[in-house]
Motif scaffolding. Structure first.
Motif, PDB file in Angstrom:
ATOM      1  N   UNK A 206       0.830  -1.205   0.000  1.00  0.00           N
ATOM      2  CA  UNK A 206       0.000   0.000   0.000  1.00  0.00           C
ATOM      3  C   UNK A 206       0.867   1.259   0.000  1.00  0.00           C
ATOM      4  N   UNK A 207       1.941   1.238   0.789  1.00  0.00           N
ATOM      5  CA  UNK A 207       2.829   2.408   0.865  1.00  0.00           C
ATOM      6  C   UNK A 207       3.483   2.673  -0.490  1.00  0.00           C
ATOM      7  N   UNK A 208       3.995   1.624  -1.136  1.00  0.00           N
ATOM      8  CA  UNK A 208       4.676   1.822  -2.410  1.00  0.00           C
ATOM      9  C   UNK A 208       3.701   2.166  -3.529  1.00  0.00           C
ATOM     10  N   UNK A 209       2.488   1.611  -3.491  1.00  0.00           N
ATOM     11  CA  UNK A 209       1.482   1.985  -4.490  1.00  0.00           C
ATOM     12  C   UNK A 209       1.127   3.457  -4.332  1.00  0.00           C
ATOM     13  N   UNK A 210       0.989   3.907  -3.097  1.00  0.00           N
ATOM     14  CA  UNK A 210       0.662   5.316  -2.860  1.00  0.00           C
ATOM     15  C   UNK A 210       1.760   6.238  -3.415  1.00  0.00           C
ATOM     16  N   UNK A 211       3.014   5.886  -3.157  1.00  0.00           N
ATOM     17  CA  UNK A 211       4.125   6.704  -3.663  1.00  0.00           C
ATOM     18  C   UNK A 211       4.165   6.697  -5.196  1.00  0.00           C
ATOM     19  N   UNK A 212       3.964   5.518  -5.776  1.00  0.00           N
ATOM     20  CA  UNK A 212       3.963   5.395  -7.232  1.00  0.00           C
ATOM     21  C   UNK A 212       2.826   6.195  -7.831  1.00  0.00           C
ATOM     22  N   UNK A 213       1.659   6.100  -7.238  1.00  0.00           N
ATOM     23  CA  UNK A 213       0.488   6.832  -7.744  1.00  0.00           C
ATOM     24  C   UNK A 213       0.735   8.346  -7.685  1.00  0.00           C
ATOM     25  N   UNK A 214       1.318   8.805  -6.589  1.00  0.00           N
ATOM     26  CA  UNK A 214       1.595  10.243  -6.449  1.00  0.00           C
ATOM     27  C   UNK A 214       2.545  10.732  -7.533  1.00  0.00           C
ATOM     28  N   UNK A 215       3.580   9.950  -7.823  1.00  0.00           N
ATOM     29  CA  UNK A 215       4.543  10.353  -8.851  1.00  0.00           C
ATOM     30  C   UNK A 215       3.905  10.369 -10.238  1.00  0.00           C
ATOM     31  N   UNK A 216       3.080   9.357 -10.513  1.00  0.00           N
ATOM     32  CA  UNK A 216       2.415   9.303 -11.810  1.00  0.00           C
ATOM     33  C   UNK A 216       1.444  10.465 -11.980  1.00  0.00           C
ATOM     34  N   UNK A 217       0.684  10.780 -10.948  1.00  0.00           N
ATOM     35  CA  UNK A 217      -0.306  11.852 -11.046  1.00  0.00           C
ATOM     36  C   UNK A 217       0.358  13.221 -11.113  1.00  0.00           C
ATOM     37  N   UNK A 218       1.549  13.342 -10.507  1.00  0.00           N
ATOM     38  CA  UNK A 218       2.282  14.604 -10.605  1.00  0.00           C
ATOM     39  C   UNK A 218       2.828  14.793 -12.012  1.00  0.00           C
ATOM     40  N   UNK A 219       3.343  13.700 -12.598  1.00  0.00           N
ATOM     41  CA  UNK A 219       3.923  13.783 -13.944  1.00  0.00           C
ATOM     42  C   UNK A 219       2.866  13.816 -15.031  1.00  0.00           C
ATOM     43  N   UNK A 220       1.713  13.203 -14.764  1.00  0.00           N
ATOM     44  CA  UNK A 220       0.665  13.081 -15.772  1.00  0.00           C
ATOM     45  C   UNK A 220      -0.696  13.344 -15.119  1.00  0.00           C
ATOM     46  N   UNK A 221      -0.973  14.606 -14.744  1.00  0.00           N
ATOM     47  CA  UNK A 221      -2.191  14.927 -13.967  1.00  0.00           C
ATOM     48  C   UNK A 221      -3.497  14.695 -14.698  1.00  0.00           C
ATOM     49  N   UNK A 222      -3.465  14.580 -16.023  1.00  0.00           N
ATOM     50  CA  UNK A 222      -4.704  14.396 -16.789  1.00  0.00           C
ATOM     51  C   UNK A 222      -5.154  12.941 -16.840  1.00  0.00           C
ATOM     52  N   UNK A 223      -4.369  12.055 -16.248  1.00  0.00           N
ATOM     53  CA  UNK A 223      -4.686  10.632 -16.297  1.00  0.00           C
ATOM     54  C   UNK A 223      -4.650  10.013 -14.898  1.00  0.00           C
ATOM     55  N   UNK A 224      -5.398   8.951 -14.736  1.00  0.00           N
ATOM     56  CA  UNK A 224      -5.323   8.128 -13.528  1.00  0.00           C
ATOM     57  C   UNK A 224      -4.926   6.731 -13.976  1.00  0.00           C
ATOM     58  N   UNK A 225      -3.953   6.160 -13.299  1.00  0.00           N
ATOM     59  CA  UNK A 225      -3.361   4.900 -13.758  1.00  0.00           C
ATOM     60  C   UNK A 225      -3.642   3.712 -12.836  1.00  0.00           C
ATOM     61  N   UNK A 226      -3.552   3.915 -11.532  1.00  0.00           N
ATOM     62  CA  UNK A 226      -3.675   2.797 -10.592  1.00  0.00           C
ATOM     63  C   UNK A 226      -4.982   2.917  -9.826  1.00  0.00           C
ATOM     64  N   UNK A 227      -5.767   1.863  -9.860  1.00  0.00           N
ATOM     65  CA  UNK A 227      -7.088   1.865  -9.232  1.00  0.00           C
ATOM     66  C   UNK A 227      -7.104   0.865  -8.075  1.00  0.00           C
ATOM     67  N   UNK A 228      -7.646   1.301  -6.958  1.00  0.00           N
ATOM     68  CA  UNK A 228      -7.698   0.469  -5.758  1.00  0.00           C
ATOM     69  C   UNK A 228      -8.970  -0.368  -5.736  1.00  0.00           C
ATOM     70  N   UNK A 229      -8.822  -1.646  -5.454  1.00  0.00           N
ATOM     71  CA  UNK A 229      -9.962  -2.538  -5.221  1.00  0.00           C
ATOM     72  C   UNK A 229      -9.886  -2.938  -3.752  1.00  0.00           C
ATOM     73  N   UNK A 230     -10.690  -2.240  -2.943  1.00  0.00           N
ATOM     74  CA  UNK A 230     -10.582  -2.346  -1.490  1.00  0.00           C
ATOM     75  C   UNK A 230     -10.747  -3.787  -1.014  1.00  0.00           C
ATOM     76  N   UNK A 231      -9.842  -4.171  -0.138  1.00  0.00           N
ATOM     77  CA  UNK A 231      -9.868  -5.514   0.415  1.00  0.00           C
ATOM     78  C   UNK A 231      -9.277  -6.565  -0.500  1.00  0.00           C
ATOM     79  N   UNK A 232      -8.878  -6.155  -1.710  1.00  0.00           N
ATOM     80  CA  UNK A 232      -8.332  -7.123  -2.677  1.00  0.00           C
ATOM     81  C   UNK A 232      -6.937  -6.721  -3.110  1.00  0.00           C
ATOM     82  N   UNK A 233      -6.833  -5.619  -3.866  1.00  0.00           N
ATOM     83  CA  UNK A 233      -5.531  -5.222  -4.376  1.00  0.00           C
ATOM     84  C   UNK A 233      -5.627  -4.052  -5.323  1.00  0.00           C
ATOM     85  N   UNK A 234      -4.875  -4.099  -6.417  1.00  0.00           N
ATOM     86  CA  UNK A 234      -4.781  -2.956  -7.314  1.00  0.00           C
ATOM     87  C   UNK A 234      -4.845  -3.378  -8.776  1.00  0.00           C
TER      88      UNK A 234
END
Length: 271
Positions: A206-234
């Motif tokens: 979860x920690x590394x996905x959060x960091x990765x998501x933040x970097x991707x959204x900072x570099x590419x704010x018009x897109x969302x790449x990683x989606x959370x499926x609560x209780x399961x994964x990504x």
């Protein structure tokens, strides 16, 4: 075979251990001998050139014996030998220290007291990941949304600019992207990126996905790449943000070419 892991295959490796704990070294040495690994003990810091000449698969280092120069030594060694597996095996440490070590280039961190079998397993995991990485050199880049994932450079780019991913963050995005929209469970992600089973309550994924998501959204704010499926994964699936102006790599190239042509026409007027 290693005691306690019947039937487990272990390819011979070349390992250096930078440590002065005689008890730990004695037990570890016996198990490495049993595996047929080439290994040597280093009682103090050695230069990067010396490490290169040893042609090592990996090094296990207790940062405590390096004193104030520990961080500088770690950073220099990791930078000089990008193919060397580095496992820090040291005493109690803070989260900040562990994070710093991993960001400087260490592949893994083990806290003493620990069992030599765990150290061996982690070294094998690190070397296995690095060997897989070496096989990726000829892999074609993966383009997803605005992101270009380059296995040959262990990095992702947006518009030619590096997203500045750490090694583990890159391994994470590469794994998620390779799933082609399939949801990956946290346990599977941990097993395939970290190389061993996830302990109950471990939130590393979860920690590394959060960091990765933040970097991707900072570099590419018009897109969302990683989606959370609560209780399961990504799940990795590039989707444009609603209402955002989306510029695909192709459209960006066309626009750049058009701009260059316009500049050439304008310049010709004054010739």
């Amino acid at each position: 075979m290693v005691e306690g892991t019947p039937g487990a295959p272990h390819a011979p490796l070349r390992l250096a251990v930078l440590d002065r704990d005689s008890g730990f070294l004695q037990v570890l040495g016996k198990r490495l001998d049993r595996l047929g690994w080439e290994h040597r003990v280093l009682a103090g810091p050695v230069s990067s050139d010396a490490l290169v000449s040893m042609r090592l698969s990996a090094v296990v280092v207790d940062l405590a014996i390096l004193g104030p120069q520990a961080w500088e030594w770690l950073e220099r060694a990791c930078a000089a030998l990008p193919g060397l597996g580095v496992v820090v095996c040291t005493g109690q440490s803070t989260v900040a220290q562990r994070v710093r070590g991993l960001r400087l280039g260490a592949d893994d961190w083990v806290t003493k007291p620990c069992h030599p079998e765990e150290v061996i397993a982690r070294v094998e995991s690190v070397v296995r990941r690095r060997r897989r990485a070496e096989a990726r050199v000829d892999v074609e880049p993966v383009v997803a949304g605005e992101v270009e994932i380059r296995a040959d450079q262990f990095q992702a780019f947006v518009g030619g600019r590096s997203v500045d991913l750490t090694r583990r963050e890159f391994e994470l995005i590469e794994l998620l992207a390779a799933a082609q929209g399939r949801v990956l469970e946290r346990e599977e992600i941990y097993q395939r990126v970290w190389g061993y089973a996830m302990a109950r309550g471990d939130r590393s994924v979860d920690v590394f996905v959060r960091k990765l998501r933040q970097k991707l959204e900072k570099a590419s704010p018009s897109w969302r790449y990683i989606h959370t499926h609560f209780g399961i994964g990504y799940r990795f699936a590039p989707e444009p943000v609603e209402g955002a102006e989306v510029v695909t790599p192709l459209a960006e190239a066309v626009a750049r070419e058009a701009a260059e042509s316009a500049a050439e026409r304008a310049e010709s007027v004054y010739r």
